[in-house]
Design a protein around this motif. Structure first.
Motif, mmCIF file in Angstrom:
data_model
loop_
_atom_site.group_PDB
_atom_site.id
_atom_site.type_symbol
_atom_site.label_atom_id
_atom_site.label_comp_id
_atom_site.label_asym_id
_atom_site.label_seq_id
_atom_site.Cartn_x
_atom_site.Cartn_y
_atom_site.Cartn_z
ATOM 1 N N ALA A 6 -12.334 38.592 61.890
ATOM 2 C CA ALA A 6 -12.367 37.271 62.303
ATOM 3 C C ALA A 6 -12.375 37.068 63.904
ATOM 4 N N PHE A 7 -13.693 36.595 64.566
ATOM 5 C CA PHE A 7 -13.757 36.689 65.860
ATOM 6 C C PHE A 7 -13.480 35.081 66.325
ATOM 7 N N PHE A 8 -12.893 34.820 67.272
ATOM 8 C CA PHE A 8 -12.901 33.530 68.112
ATOM 9 C C PHE A 8 -12.435 33.617 69.622
ATOM 10 N N GLU A 9 -12.749 32.708 70.180
ATOM 11 C CA GLU A 9 -12.762 32.445 71.874
ATOM 12 C C GLU A 9 -11.708 31.291 71.969
ATOM 13 N N LEU A 10 -10.557 31.401 72.606
ATOM 14 C CA LEU A 10 -9.597 30.334 73.076
ATOM 15 C C LEU A 10 -10.412 29.384 73.937
ATOM 16 N N LYS A 11 -10.226 28.137 73.752
ATOM 17 C CA LYS A 11 -10.590 26.985 74.749
ATOM 18 C C LYS A 11 -10.158 27.136 76.215
ATOM 19 N N ASP A 12 -10.702 26.722 76.857
ATOM 20 C CA ASP A 12 -10.156 26.813 78.513
ATOM 21 C C ASP A 12 -8.764 26.212 78.492
ATOM 22 N N GLY A 13 -8.041 26.488 79.097
ATOM 23 C CA GLY A 13 -6.546 25.882 79.330
ATOM 24 C C GLY A 13 -5.810 26.320 78.069
ATOM 25 N N ALA A 16 -2.864 32.916 75.827
ATOM 26 C CA ALA A 16 -2.576 33.847 74.679
ATOM 27 C C ALA A 16 -1.055 33.566 74.179
ATOM 28 N N GLU A 17 -0.276 33.011 75.073
ATOM 29 C CA GLU A 17 1.349 32.893 74.422
ATOM 30 C C GLU A 17 1.073 31.575 73.632
ATOM 31 N N GLN A 18 0.244 30.641 73.807
ATOM 32 C CA GLN A 18 0.250 29.319 72.572
ATOM 33 C C GLN A 18 -0.337 30.090 71.288
ATOM 34 N N LEU A 19 -1.364 31.071 71.279
ATOM 35 C CA LEU A 19 -1.795 31.648 70.180
ATOM 36 C C LEU A 19 -0.861 32.405 69.507
ATOM 37 N N THR A 20 -0.056 33.226 70.245
ATOM 38 C CA THR A 20 0.916 34.300 69.554
ATOM 39 C C THR A 20 1.915 33.469 69.061
ATOM 40 N N ALA A 21 2.151 32.340 69.442
ATOM 41 C CA ALA A 21 3.325 31.435 68.871
ATOM 42 C C ALA A 21 2.986 31.349 67.533
ATOM 43 N N ILE A 22 1.759 31.245 67.338
ATOM 44 C CA ILE A 22 1.264 30.758 65.850
ATOM 45 C C ILE A 22 1.021 32.030 64.908
ATOM 46 N N THR A 23 0.415 33.067 65.918
ATOM 47 C CA THR A 23 -0.167 34.184 64.949
ATOM 48 C C THR A 23 1.029 35.213 64.778
ATOM 49 N N ASN A 24 1.812 35.377 65.365
ATOM 50 C CA ASN A 24 3.140 36.510 65.083
ATOM 51 C C ASN A 24 3.452 36.500 63.743
ATOM 52 N N GLU A 25 3.935 35.307 63.408
ATOM 53 C CA GLU A 25 4.436 34.922 61.990
ATOM 54 C C GLU A 25 3.218 35.517 60.898
ATOM 55 N N LEU A 26 2.025 34.967 61.195
ATOM 56 C CA LEU A 26 0.987 35.297 60.106
ATOM 57 C C LEU A 26 0.860 36.520 59.978
ATOM 58 N N VAL A 27 0.857 37.336 61.195
ATOM 59 C CA VAL A 27 0.676 38.781 61.229
ATOM 60 C C VAL A 27 1.717 39.401 60.161
ATOM 61 N N GLU A 28 2.817 39.253 60.652
ATOM 62 C CA GLU A 28 4.030 39.998 60.159
ATOM 63 C C GLU A 28 4.042 39.508 58.636
ATOM 64 N N GLN A 29 3.948 38.374 58.115
ATOM 65 C CA GLN A 29 3.918 37.716 56.765
ATOM 66 C C GLN A 29 2.802 38.329 55.990
ATOM 67 N N GLN A 78 -3.670 25.457 62.491
ATOM 68 C CA GLN A 78 -3.205 25.196 63.897
ATOM 69 C C GLN A 78 -4.228 26.173 64.805
ATOM 70 N N ILE A 79 -4.617 27.372 64.360
ATOM 71 C CA ILE A 79 -5.718 28.172 65.258
ATOM 72 C C ILE A 79 -6.839 27.733 65.530
ATOM 73 N N GLY A 80 -7.568 27.114 64.492
ATOM 74 C CA GLY A 80 -8.718 26.364 64.683
ATOM 75 C C GLY A 80 -9.089 25.368 65.943
ATOM 76 N N PRO A 81 -8.086 24.475 66.293
ATOM 77 C CA PRO A 81 -8.153 23.584 67.242
ATOM 78 C C PRO A 81 -8.082 24.183 68.541
ATOM 79 N N LEU A 82 -7.394 25.450 68.598
ATOM 80 C CA LEU A 82 -7.233 26.042 69.922
ATOM 81 C C LEU A 82 -8.479 26.877 70.417
ATOM 82 N N THR A 83 -9.518 27.058 69.533
ATOM 83 C CA THR A 83 -10.555 27.821 69.862
ATOM 84 C C THR A 83 -11.905 27.005 70.152
ATOM 85 N N LYS A 84 -12.909 27.767 70.937
ATOM 86 C CA LYS A 84 -13.953 26.992 71.345
ATOM 87 C C LYS A 84 -14.925 26.546 70.004
#
Length: 98
Positions: A6-13, A16-29, A78-84
């Protein structure tokens, strides 16, 4: 076995810290989900705003259970709105022997 990338690009602004605040638990679980053979988040070395989830699943049933799991249902919206342009998913099935 099923492989999802699953590929995605973060929006300008968006950092990566905003993303990993969400994804760290997702990956671990997700790594604990039944039938998970691998679940990682990679960052592009050529464009630091581009990321890829790389997932491997034993079969469709395990993937479906993962897709309905609370950690998945919470994180993905939560990830979708962070992406372009959202997540672009490519699915690969290993149905042959090499």
């Amino acid at each position: 076995m099923i492989r999802l990338n699953a590929f995605f690009e973060l929006k300008d602004g968006v950092s990566a810290e905003q993303l990993t605040a969400i994804t760290n638990e997702l990956v671990e679980q997700s790594r604990r989900d039944e039938g998970c053979k691998g679940y990682d988040l990679f960052r592009s070395t050529t464009n630091p705003q581009v990321f890829m989830f790389c997932e491997s699943w034993e079969n469709d049933e395990c993937l479906e259970k993962h897709s309905a799991a609370p950690h998945f249902m919470s994180a993905v919206p939560q990830i979708g709105p962070l992406t372009k342009d959202g997540l672009k998913i490519e699915r690969y099935d290993k149905k042959f022997k090499v």
